[in-house]
Structure formats: C-alpha cells, structure tokens
Motif scaffolding. Structure first.
Motif, PDB file in Angstrom:
ATOM      1  N   GLU A  34      19.917  -2.409  27.761  1.00 55.40           N
ATOM      2  CA  GLU A  34      18.390  -3.556  27.274  1.00 55.40           C
ATOM      3  C   GLU A  34      17.698  -2.546  26.442  1.00 55.40           C
ATOM      4  N   ASP A  35      17.250  -1.711  26.796  1.00 51.32           N
ATOM      5  CA  ASP A  35      16.358  -0.260  25.589  1.00 51.32           C
ATOM      6  C   ASP A  35      17.468   0.454  25.091  1.00 51.32           C
ATOM      7  N   GLY A  36      18.480   0.762  25.655  1.00 48.10           N
ATOM      8  CA  GLY A  36      19.466   1.757  25.019  1.00 48.10           C
ATOM      9  C   GLY A  36      19.612   3.098  25.460  1.00 48.10           C
ATOM     10  N   PHE A  37      18.515   3.001  26.421  1.00 45.26           N
ATOM     11  CA  PHE A  37      18.777   4.733  27.029  1.00 45.26           C
ATOM     12  C   PHE A  37      18.159   4.698  28.762  1.00 45.26           C
ATOM     13  N   ILE A  38      18.512   5.595  28.984  1.00 41.63           N
ATOM     14  CA  ILE A  38      18.731   5.906  30.519  1.00 41.63           C
ATOM     15  C   ILE A  38      16.704   6.387  30.608  1.00 41.63           C
ATOM     16  N   HIS A  39      15.870   5.387  31.350  1.00 42.13           N
ATOM     17  CA  HIS A  39      14.786   5.437  31.466  1.00 42.13           C
ATOM     18  C   HIS A  39      14.617   7.414  32.751  1.00 42.13           C
ATOM     19  N   PHE A  40      13.355   7.855  32.398  1.00 42.40           N
ATOM     20  CA  PHE A  40      13.736   9.135  33.415  1.00 42.40           C
ATOM     21  C   PHE A  40      12.136   9.164  33.119  1.00 42.40           C
ATOM     22  N   SER A  41      11.117   9.814  34.387  1.00 42.12           N
ATOM     23  CA  SER A  41      10.091   9.848  34.409  1.00 42.12           C
ATOM     24  C   SER A  41       9.823  11.874  34.995  1.00 42.12           C
ATOM     25  N   PRO A  42       8.575  11.597  34.137  1.00 43.49           N
ATOM     26  CA  PRO A  42       8.389  13.856  34.618  1.00 43.49           C
ATOM     27  C   PRO A  42       7.794  13.845  35.325  1.00 43.49           C
ATOM     28  N   PRO A  43       7.761  14.387  36.523  1.00 43.39           N
ATOM     29  CA  PRO A  43       7.169  15.230  38.045  1.00 43.39           C
ATOM     30  C   PRO A  43       6.177  14.397  37.817  1.00 43.39           C
ATOM     31  N   GLU A  44       5.336  14.612  36.769  1.00 43.60           N
ATOM     32  CA  GLU A  44       3.489  13.994  37.650  1.00 43.60           C
ATOM     33  C   GLU A  44       3.918  12.341  36.599  1.00 43.60           C
ATOM     34  N   LEU A  84       4.391  11.916  26.531  1.00 43.64           N
ATOM     35  CA  LEU A  84       5.871  12.117  26.722  1.00 43.64           C
ATOM     36  C   LEU A  84       7.069  11.848  27.483  1.00 43.64           C
ATOM     37  N   PHE A  85       7.609  10.750  27.739  1.00 46.94           N
ATOM     38  CA  PHE A  85       8.649  10.816  29.033  1.00 46.94           C
ATOM     39  C   PHE A  85      10.138  11.456  28.014  1.00 46.94           C
ATOM     40  N   PRO A  86      11.162  11.538  29.406  1.00 45.11           N
ATOM     41  CA  PRO A  86      12.352  12.203  28.767  1.00 45.11           C
ATOM     42  C   PRO A  86      12.957  10.456  29.026  1.00 45.11           C
ATOM     43  N   HIS A  87      13.877  10.668  27.751  1.00 43.90           N
ATOM     44  CA  HIS A  87      14.740   9.427  27.576  1.00 43.90           C
ATOM     45  C   HIS A  87      16.260   9.963  27.453  1.00 43.90           C
ATOM     46  N   PHE A  88      17.530   9.263  28.155  1.00 42.79           N
ATOM     47  CA  PHE A  88      18.996   9.518  27.338  1.00 42.79           C
ATOM     48  C   PHE A  88      19.221   9.174  27.074  1.00 42.79           C
ATOM     49  N   TYR A  89      19.877   9.550  26.208  1.00 47.64           N
ATOM     50  CA  TYR A  89      20.566   8.512  25.257  1.00 47.64           C
ATOM     51  C   TYR A  89      22.392   8.982  24.800  1.00 47.64           C
ATOM     52  N   ALA A  90      23.083   8.528  26.149  1.00 51.66           N
ATOM     53  CA  ALA A  90      24.321   9.160  26.202  1.00 51.66           C
ATOM     54  C   ALA A  90      24.397   8.428  28.088  1.00 51.66           C
ATOM     55  N   PRO A  91      26.023   7.602  28.631  1.00 51.32           N
ATOM     56  CA  PRO A  91      26.683   7.296  29.775  1.00 51.32           C
ATOM     57  C   PRO A  91      26.168   9.488  29.884  1.00 51.32           C
ATOM     58  N   LEU A  92      25.797   9.065  32.027  1.00 52.36           N
ATOM     59  CA  LEU A  92      25.304  10.210  32.710  1.00 52.36           C
ATOM     60  C   LEU A  92      26.505  10.575  33.482  1.00 52.36           C
ATOM     61  N   ASP A  93      26.452  11.923  33.518  1.00 49.64           N
ATOM     62  CA  ASP A  93      26.929  12.217  35.137  1.00 49.64           C
ATOM     63  C   ASP A  93      26.356  11.683  36.265  1.00 49.64           C
ATOM     64  N   PRO A  94      26.984  11.531  37.035  1.00 45.50           N
ATOM     65  CA  PRO A  94      25.561  11.484  38.320  1.00 45.50           C
ATOM     66  C   PRO A  94      26.117  12.930  39.671  1.00 45.50           C
ATOM     67  N   ARG A  95      26.552  13.742  38.862  1.00 48.08           N
ATOM     68  CA  ARG A  95      27.192  14.464  39.782  1.00 48.08           C
ATOM     69  C   ARG A  95      25.856  16.404  39.132  1.00 48.08           C
ATOM     70  N   LEU A  96      25.311  15.124  37.776  1.00 42.87           N
ATOM     71  CA  LEU A  96      24.443  16.182  37.668  1.00 42.87           C
ATOM     72  C   LEU A  96      22.982  16.405  38.664  1.00 42.87           C
ATOM     73  N   ALA A  97      22.635  14.712  39.056  1.00 45.39           N
ATOM     74  CA  ALA A  97      21.755  15.326  40.294  1.00 45.39           C
ATOM     75  C   ALA A  97      21.608  15.955  41.007  1.00 45.39           C
ATOM     76  N   ASP A  98      20.793  16.791  41.287  1.00 45.97           N
ATOM     77  CA  ASP A  98      20.744  17.852  42.523  1.00 45.97           C
ATOM     78  C   ASP A  98      20.201  17.205  43.995  1.00 45.97           C
ATOM     79  N   ARG A  99      19.598  16.017  43.714  1.00 42.79           N
ATOM     80  CA  ARG A  99      19.349  15.336  44.806  1.00 42.79           C
ATOM     81  C   ARG A  99      19.386  14.412  44.849  1.00 42.79           C
ATOM     82  N   VAL A 100      18.851  13.351  45.846  1.00 41.13           N
ATOM     83  CA  VAL A 100      18.546  11.879  45.914  1.00 41.13           C
ATOM     84  C   VAL A 100      18.100  11.832  47.181  1.00 41.13           C
ATOM     85  N   TRP A 101      16.784  10.899  46.949  1.00 43.91           N
ATOM     86  CA  TRP A 101      16.256  10.318  47.705  1.00 43.91           C
ATOM     87  C   TRP A 101      16.425   9.077  48.563  1.00 43.91           C
ATOM     88  N   SER A 102      16.257   8.275  49.684  1.00 48.46           N
ATOM     89  CA  SER A 102      15.712   7.473  49.628  1.00 48.46           C
ATOM     90  C   SER A 102      14.201   6.484  49.769  1.00 48.46           C
TER      91      SER A 102
END
Length: 124
Positions: A34-44, A84-102
């Motif tokens: 809906e927003d036109g980009f992928i929302h991310f958060s910085p670590p802090e 400042l928050f990171p926003h990604f304006y394209a489809p993303l390859d999930p293989r770029l993720a280096d960790r996934v936690w539940s």
C-alpha cells in the motif's frame, strides 16, 4: 566518529516470509504494498517498531539484512519522530537475508533474540 548501520530488520508474518522464499521474491507485506516500499527498521528502533505496530501479534519473524547487500533501491527517509528509517523501493531477493528468527510473545511484548545486533556500529 561517524555511524554506520550494518544491518536492518524486517518484521513480518512468518507465512509472508515463507511465501517469499518459495517464490524467490519478497514484495513486502500488505502495508508495504500500500505504501509503495518495503518498511525496514534500523537496529536501535526495531523493538519500538514491534511494540508500536505488532503488539500481541503471534506468528511473526524477524529478518535481518546486511545493508551492504542491498541495492540503490534502499533509501533512508524521515519517519516517526523524524528518525531516519530504511525504505526499499523494489522487490527484494529473500536470499539476501542473513538471519531469520521467530518472534515469540510474552504477553503482548515480543521476545527478541539475544544474538541480534541492536546498535549502530561506530567507526572513526
């Protein structure tokens, strides 16, 4: 000294992430689309993001991406409280993720992994 964000984080429903891995592309969650980009958060800010937007939600994952692996589609833009928050304006390859936690719940609050990076790195 300057600061450098090494990792950014995405909180999303586990099913959305599994689907992205199967398809080989992550286009985001419903709010991202809906927003036109992928929302991310910085670590802090990721724990604040979870408390503000995902309190009490079960079945979530925390996905970590190394900033260096992402393309110029990553933009840092002012968001809540003018942070400042990171926003990604394209489809993303999930293989770029280096960790996934539940993300498990303790009441309405999520329990974050002890081994995640929570701070921005500082360099001379």
């Amino acid at each position: 000294m300057t600061s450098k964000v090494i990792f950014i984080y995405k909180i999303c429903p586990e099913q959305d992430w599994r689907s992205a891995v199967e398809k080989g592309v992550f286009t985001g969650t419903q709010i991202d689309i809906e927003d036109g980009f992928i929302h991310f958060s910085p670590p802090e800010e990721v724990e604040t993001t979870a408390a503000k937007y995902f309190a009490g939600q079960d079945g979530l994952v925390l996905v970590r991406f190394p900033v260096a692996s992402l393309s110029a589609a990553l933009k840092w833009e002012a968001s809540r409280d003018n942070i400042l928050f990171p926003h990604f304006y394209a489809p993303l390859d999930p293989r770029l993720a280096d960790r996934v936690w539940s993300l498990r719940l303790n009441g309405r609050k999520h329990i974050f992994p002890e081994d995640m990076t929570r701070e921005t790195a500082y360099q001379e």
